[in-house]
Structures are given as structure tokens and as C-alpha cells.
Scaffold this active site. Sequence first.
Site, short mmCIF file in Angstrom:
data_model
loop_
_atom_site.label_atom_id
_atom_site.label_comp_id
_atom_site.label_asym_id
_atom_site.label_seq_id
_atom_site.Cartn_x
_atom_site.Cartn_y
_atom_site.Cartn_z
N PHE A 126 -51.46 -39.81 7.26
CA PHE A 126 -50.93 -38.60 6.62
C PHE A 126 -51.41 -37.40 7.43
O PHE A 126 -52.61 -37.24 7.65
CB PHE A 126 -51.45 -38.51 5.18
CG PHE A 126 -50.69 -37.54 4.32
CD1 PHE A 126 -49.72 -38.00 3.43
CD2 PHE A 126 -50.93 -36.18 4.37
CE1 PHE A 126 -49.02 -37.11 2.63
CE2 PHE A 126 -50.23 -35.28 3.57
CZ PHE A 126 -49.28 -35.76 2.70
N ASP A 196 -59.32 -43.15 2.83
CA ASP A 196 -58.43 -42.34 2.01
C ASP A 196 -57.75 -43.28 1.01
O ASP A 196 -57.05 -44.22 1.42
CB ASP A 196 -57.41 -41.66 2.93
CG ASP A 196 -56.52 -40.70 2.17
OD1 ASP A 196 -56.10 -41.04 1.04
OD2 ASP A 196 -56.22 -39.62 2.70
N TYR A 219 -53.00 -36.64 -8.41
CA TYR A 219 -51.70 -36.24 -8.97
C TYR A 219 -50.62 -37.27 -8.70
O TYR A 219 -49.51 -37.12 -9.15
CB TYR A 219 -51.26 -34.86 -8.44
CG TYR A 219 -51.35 -34.70 -6.94
CD1 TYR A 219 -50.37 -35.24 -6.11
CD2 TYR A 219 -52.41 -34.04 -6.35
CE1 TYR A 219 -50.45 -35.11 -4.74
CE2 TYR A 219 -52.50 -33.90 -4.98
CZ TYR A 219 -51.52 -34.43 -4.17
OH TYR A 219 -51.62 -34.31 -2.82
N LYS A 220 -50.96 -38.34 -7.96
CA LYS A 220 -49.96 -39.38 -7.67
C LYS A 220 -50.05 -40.45 -8.77
O LYS A 220 -49.65 -40.21 -9.89
CB LYS A 220 -50.19 -39.94 -6.27
CG LYS A 220 -49.91 -38.89 -5.18
CD LYS A 220 -50.26 -39.33 -3.79
CE LYS A 220 -49.99 -38.18 -2.81
NZ LYS A 220 -50.62 -38.39 -1.51
N ARG A 364 -38.54 -43.57 0.38
CA ARG A 364 -39.67 -44.17 -0.35
C ARG A 364 -39.35 -44.30 -1.84
O ARG A 364 -38.84 -43.36 -2.45
CB ARG A 364 -40.92 -43.29 -0.26
CG ARG A 364 -41.56 -43.20 1.07
CD ARG A 364 -42.98 -42.65 0.95
NE ARG A 364 -43.09 -41.40 0.19
CZ ARG A 364 -44.24 -40.77 -0.03
NH1 ARG A 364 -45.37 -41.25 0.44
NH2 ARG A 364 -44.27 -39.64 -0.72
C1 LIG Z 1 -50.98 -37.24 -0.82
C2 LIG Z 1 -51.93 -37.37 0.30
C3 LIG Z 1 -52.73 -36.30 0.69
C4 LIG Z 1 -52.60 -34.99 -0.01
O1 LIG Z 1 -53.53 -34.03 0.35
P1 LIG Z 1 -53.74 -32.75 -0.57
O2 LIG Z 1 -54.75 -31.95 0.17
O3 LIG Z 1 -54.23 -33.23 -1.92
O4 LIG Z 1 -52.44 -32.05 -0.69
C5 LIG Z 1 -53.63 -36.49 1.71
N1 LIG Z 1 -53.72 -37.69 2.35
C6 LIG Z 1 -52.94 -38.74 2.01
C7 LIG Z 1 -53.07 -40.04 2.73
C8 LIG Z 1 -52.02 -38.60 0.99
O5 LIG Z 1 -51.24 -39.63 0.65
#
Ligand SMILES: *Cc1c(COP(=O)(O)O)cnc(C)c1O
Length: 405
Positions: A126, A196, A219-220, A364
Site C-alpha cells: 500500500f 501491517d 475502519y475496514k 476488488r
Molecule cells: C487501508 C490501508 C492503509 C490506510 O492508511 P490510513 O493512514 O489509515 O489512511 C494503510 N496501509 C494499508 C496496507 C491499508 O490497507
Amino acid sequence: MSITRAGCAALDSADPLRGFRAEFVLPENVVYMLGNSLGALPRRTAEAVAHTVTTEWGRDLGQSWNTAGWWNLPEVIGDRLAQLIGAAPGTVLCGESTSVSIFKVMSAAVRLRPGRRTVVVESEGFPTDRYAVQGLAAGFDLNVRDFGPDGSLSENLDEDVAVVLLSQVDYRTGALRDMAADTALVHAAGALAVWDLCHSAGALPVEVGAIDFAVGCTYKYLNGGPGAPAYLYCAPGHLSEAEPVLRGWHGHVSPFAFEPDYRPANGIRRFAVGTPPILSLTALGASLELWQKVDIRSVRAKSVGLTEMFIELTEHLGLELATPRDPAGRGSQISFRHENGYPIMRAMIDHGVHGDFRAPDIMRFGFTPLYLRYVDVYDAADALAEIIGKGIWRDERYQRQVTVT
Ligand SMILES: *Cc1c(COP(=O)(O)O)cnc(C)c1O
């Protein structure tokens, strides 16, 4: 034997998690397969937030830092999250975004391996994870080594590697890494492992085991609400030495002494920085109350059932499956690669099936077993077949780019 809608309804009536759907506010005629991006709203959340706003804030005002437990909320919520990732109480703190949390734990991890100057990150990870590490590396003169999805982890490890940052589940493909095995490789090279968990906690059983640090968003799959604070984990063995570079008064050992110089708090609290988002923590707390009733093994079993069914129902469409075909190798999402993935997904949303698109070509679909049913999966596959079969996605209005894809 072919899958029928009636067969799906029968699976739903026998589902041990069937009672949880009623705990969520869900619009009618929508199949929500975006819970891997923004989880649905638990019914209890509105009431919990209203109570905090009207009573704790509106009536009790600043006394609530003591009387409503606001001061300790990041750790109290952290302890609830700890249960979902197999962590001990007092090792998880809830607070800023995932991006900020990554910076915090990576900065602390790097300092635990002085003399080593390299940080390994996933080239396809990400992007925000990479950005946080790149920023840390720029400020502290570290080298960043990219590790590709087809690369061998051990080949990227040597005496200069201080820390490796990996995602347990890949956000695009849904591929699931073996966290314990990878951590053992990282440790064998003398480095620390940071994970992560954004796409794994709440989607499948997670055990932090021997890992050093972790971050994850809420939030997911955890349904904490838009902008719900992320959490971070620090292994008990590092708690007394870890010193994140970001410092603030909430992480001070004696915050109300207002000393001019920083001294870290004992335990996980040293990762705190500034005043936490109490309203967002309250919303998250309500959702985690619900999670305390959930058997995560049932979630995983149903997730496998739902994803297997979706693959079987869509196999004849000739889409390229980007997610591992073996359920043991994936999280709780199904992704397809398609050059017209963007307009196809826009058309799906228009037909009431919410998924999303990740550049360059990934569609997705997230599977959240607490509120997604087998009949929903059946209907989603039906919509996909119609949109592709009839070329509905070619309509001009589905080509237009919206801000959030
Ligand atoms: C959703 C997600 C994020 C989101 O980061 P935020 O700082 O909370 O917006 C980061 N890393 C991964 C792998 C994600 O899936």
C-alpha cells in the site's frame, strides 16, 4: 451440482453468524462488498456516539477526561483490539491514522537496531506504508530496499537490514503471507519484523506471535467508521526500550507535571502523542463491543465459503482471478484483473453491488461475513455476469472518473 439462489438461502439459514447482520444499518437493495474499505455502520454506534456527545461532552464537559475514562481510552480500546490479534493486554494502543502509526513504530524499530541502516518494504505494498518509510529514511539517512511480490524474502535480508515492513494480506490481490514463517526469516537475519494488519484483523484469525511491531486500521473489517483511528502493537519485550521519534505530552511519563523535557511513559502509552479523537474512539469502541461476541473462526470459515462461491459463480465469465485460488492463501477479498475494470465496477455500483477499483486494473470485492450473505454473493455474481455479458459497462457514464474509486 450447480449453485442456486435457494441453495444460498439455505446456507444463510444455517449460518452460525446469521444473527449479526441485524446489528448493522444496511441500505435496502445494496450488496455491500466494500467492507474491506469502509465497514458498515453498527446499530449501536449511533447511540454510543450520541451519549458521548450529549452527556459526556455536553453535560460533564472537561470532567469527562476522568469520569468517562477519556484519558485512558486509547489503551482501553487497544486492549479490545489486542484480543483480535492474539496480543497481551497493555501492548496495543489506538490513536492516529495507520500512516502515522507506521511512522511511529518504524522509527522505534529502526532505533532498536543501531548500526543497521536498511529498511525493507514491499514494492507493491500500500503506497502510504512506503511513503511513511521513505519519509523516515529521508530524515534519518536510511536506505530503503524494495521487495517485490515474486521476490524471495531471504534474498533481501543481510546484516545491514534493521527492519522489514510487510502486509499480512495484500490490499490489491488479497494474497495472504505466512506471518510466522516470514518473521522467523527476518529474525534469523537479525532484523525486526513490522506487520501491517489492515486487511487481516477482523477478516481472519490473527496471532501476533513473535512479531515485533504491528499496525492496522479499524475502519475496514472492524467497522469503526470513517477515519476511525488505527492501532499499533509493540511486543512486550520491546516496550521498555522502544522510543518512537514522534513525541508528545500524552506519551510522557508524567504528563501533568508539565516538565520541559520528554521522558517516555512506561509501557504502550509511550507511543501516544497528542489528544486522541474521543468521538472516533467511542464509535470504534461500540463496534468492538460487538466484535467481543464474535467467534473469529466462524468468520474465517464463512469468508472461505463466500469467496469460494463467488469464484465458482463467476468462473465462466473469463475474468482473470488476481487472488490466490487456494483459500488458505488469501484473505477475505476477491480481485479480478480486467482492462475495463473501472467502468465495470462503476456499472456494478450503479446496479447496487458496491466494490471498488484499484489502479491499474484491479476490481476488488470484499467479503465481510458478519453482514454479507450467500444470497448477496449470488446476486453480485448475477449482476457481474449481466454487466459483462450485455456490455452494460460500455455506457459513457461509467467511463467518467470519480474522486474516490
Ligand atoms: C487501508 C490501508 C492503509 C490506510 O492508511 P490510513 O493512514 O489509515 O489512511 C494503510 N496501509 C494499508 C496496507 C491499508 O490497507
